[in-house]
Write a protein that holds these residues in place. Sequence first.
Motif, PDB file in Angstrom:
ATOM      1  N   GLY A 113      -2.178  -2.273 -10.024  1.00 37.36           N
ATOM      2  CA  GLY A 113      -2.452  -2.148  -8.316  1.00 37.36           C
ATOM      3  C   GLY A 113      -1.424  -1.479  -7.614  1.00 37.36           C
ATOM      4  N   THR A 114      -0.149  -1.647  -7.898  1.00 36.25           N
ATOM      5  CA  THR A 114       0.885  -0.923  -7.209  1.00 36.25           C
ATOM      6  C   THR A 114       1.016   0.429  -7.477  1.00 36.25           C
ATOM      7  N   MET A 115       0.382   0.857  -8.773  1.00 34.20           N
ATOM      8  CA  MET A 115       0.132   2.218  -8.974  1.00 34.20           C
ATOM      9  C   MET A 115      -1.032   3.040  -8.161  1.00 34.20           C
ATOM     10  N   LEU A 116      -2.030   2.101  -8.058  1.00 32.74           N
ATOM     11  CA  LEU A 116      -3.299   2.781  -7.470  1.00 32.74           C
ATOM     12  C   LEU A 116      -2.944   3.095  -6.030  1.00 32.74           C
ATOM     13  N   VAL A 117      -2.190   2.073  -5.449  1.00 31.87           N
ATOM     14  CA  VAL A 117      -1.583   2.283  -3.939  1.00 31.87           C
ATOM     15  C   VAL A 117      -0.862   3.553  -3.766  1.00 31.87           C
ATOM     16  N   VAL A 118       0.051   3.511  -4.544  1.00 36.34           N
ATOM     17  CA  VAL A 118       1.053   4.582  -4.283  1.00 36.34           C
ATOM     18  C   VAL A 118       0.441   5.915  -4.637  1.00 36.34           C
ATOM     19  N   ALA A 119      -0.243   6.139  -5.666  1.00 37.28           N
ATOM     20  CA  ALA A 119      -0.992   7.225  -6.090  1.00 37.28           C
ATOM     21  C   ALA A 119      -2.059   7.605  -5.181  1.00 37.28           C
ATOM     22  N   THR A 120      -2.673   6.742  -4.474  1.00 34.39           N
ATOM     23  CA  THR A 120      -3.617   7.042  -3.345  1.00 34.39           C
ATOM     24  C   THR A 120      -3.015   7.588  -1.950  1.00 34.39           C
ATOM     25  N   ILE A 121      -1.887   7.152  -1.827  1.00 31.94           N
ATOM     26  CA  ILE A 121      -0.881   7.793  -0.615  1.00 31.94           C
ATOM     27  C   ILE A 121      -0.734   9.208  -1.096  1.00 31.94           C
ATOM     28  N   GLY A 122      -0.104   9.120  -2.128  1.00 33.24           N
ATOM     29  CA  GLY A 122       0.316  10.355  -2.810  1.00 33.24           C
ATOM     30  C   GLY A 122      -0.607  11.550  -2.686  1.00 33.24           C
ATOM     31  N   LEU A 123      -1.813  11.155  -3.199  1.00 30.71           N
ATOM     32  CA  LEU A 123      -2.932  12.242  -2.964  1.00 30.71           C
ATOM     33  C   LEU A 123      -3.433  12.719  -1.602  1.00 30.71           C
ATOM     34  N   VAL A 124      -3.227  11.757  -0.606  1.00 25.83           N
ATOM     35  CA  VAL A 124      -3.372  12.094   0.748  1.00 25.83           C
ATOM     36  C   VAL A 124      -2.126  12.889   1.125  1.00 25.83           C
ATOM     37  N   VAL A 125      -1.112  12.746   1.021  1.00 34.12           N
ATOM     38  CA  VAL A 125       0.048  13.522   1.186  1.00 34.12           C
ATOM     39  C   VAL A 125      -0.185  15.176   0.375  1.00 34.12           C
ATOM     40  N   ASN A 126      -0.505  14.855  -0.535  1.00 33.84           N
ATOM     41  CA  ASN A 126      -0.577  16.338  -1.568  1.00 33.84           C
ATOM     42  C   ASN A 126      -1.738  17.094  -1.059  1.00 33.84           C
ATOM     43  N   VAL A 127      -2.577  16.587  -0.684  1.00 31.25           N
ATOM     44  CA  VAL A 127      -3.929  17.329  -0.111  1.00 31.25           C
ATOM     45  C   VAL A 127      -3.567  17.880   1.142  1.00 31.25           C
ATOM     46  N   VAL A 128      -2.970  17.265   1.975  1.00 29.08           N
ATOM     47  CA  VAL A 128      -2.431  17.632   3.341  1.00 29.08           C
ATOM     48  C   VAL A 128      -1.626  18.830   3.141  1.00 29.08           C
TER      49      VAL A 128
END
Length: 304
Positions: A113-128
Motif C-alpha cells: 500500500g505504501t509502496m503504491l502511494v509513493v510510486a504513484t506520486i513519483g510517477l507524476v513527478v517524473n512525468v512532469v
Amino acid sequence: MTHAHIDSRNRLIIAFLLTAGFMFVEVAGGLISGSLALLADAGHMLTDAASLFLALIALRYSERKPDARRTFGYHRTTTLAAFLNALSLFVIVAFIVVEACKRLWHPAPVLSGTMLVVATIGLVVNVVAFAILHGGDRHNLNMRGAALHVMGDLLGSLAAIIAALVIMLTGWTPIDPILSVVVSGLILRSAWVLLRQAAHILMEGAPEHLVAEEVRLAIVERVPQALDVHHVHIWALSPERILMTLHVKTTELASNGKTLKAINDVLRERFGVDHATIQLEQDYCTDSEPPLESQSDLAHDHRH
C-alpha cells in the motif's frame, strides 16, 4: 547567453528541484514499505539530482568565452557532462542488479500500500520533469543525458506501481526485484547509446550526417574554380557546433576572395557548417611532396 541556453538552464533548474525534492519522499517510502524498487529508484533519483546539477554546471561553463588556453571556448563541457552521466547510469544499473539478486535469494516483506502511494506520486513527478526536459533542445547531448536519467526514474516508478499491484493481488514479492532488473536493462540500453555518441564527439569523430567524400563532390560540382578538394577533416565541439578544415586546388585565374565565398556558401547551405578553415592551392599541396619539376626548380633557385 542565447535563448536556447536560457531555456535549457530553466528547464534543468525545474527538473532538478522536482527530482531532489521527491527523492527524500521516496527514501522514506522505501524504508517504511521495505520495497527494493522504491529504494533503488530513490538511489537513482539521488544520482539524477547530481547529474542534473552537473548538467547545469556544464551548461553555465560552456558559456565562457574563448581564452588563450581554450581558443575554441568551452563548448565541450556539455558533452563531457553527458559522457559522465552515461557512465553513472552503468554504475546505478550494476548496483540495482546486485541488490535485486540479494532480494531474490533472501525475500523480505513489502508494504504494497505504501509502496503504491509513493510510486504513484513519483510517477507524476517524473512525468512532469521528463516532459520539461524533453521539450528542450533535443540536439544537446547534455540535455539528453539529463532527460535519460529522469526517464530512468519514470520507468522505475512505473515498475514500482506494477510491483505493488501484483503484491497486493497475489502476495508474490519477487516481482519487485525482477521488475527492477527489467527497468535497469532498458536504462542500460539508452545509456550505451548516449555514451557512444558522447565518446564519438570527444574522440573528434565526424558527425554522422557529414561524409568527407560528399563534401568534396559538392564543392567540385558547385564551385567552378575548384579543381580538387583534399585533406578534409570534420569534427564537432558539440552536436550543435561543427568545424571543418580542407584544402582546395583552384584554377590559376581564380579569385581567392570569390572562391572562398563560394565554398563557404556551399558548406553553409548544403551541410550547415558555418565555421571552416580553407586552404587554397594553385600549384601543389604544401602538406605533400612537391612534383619532381617543382623540386628541380627549387634546387635550381637554391644554387643561384
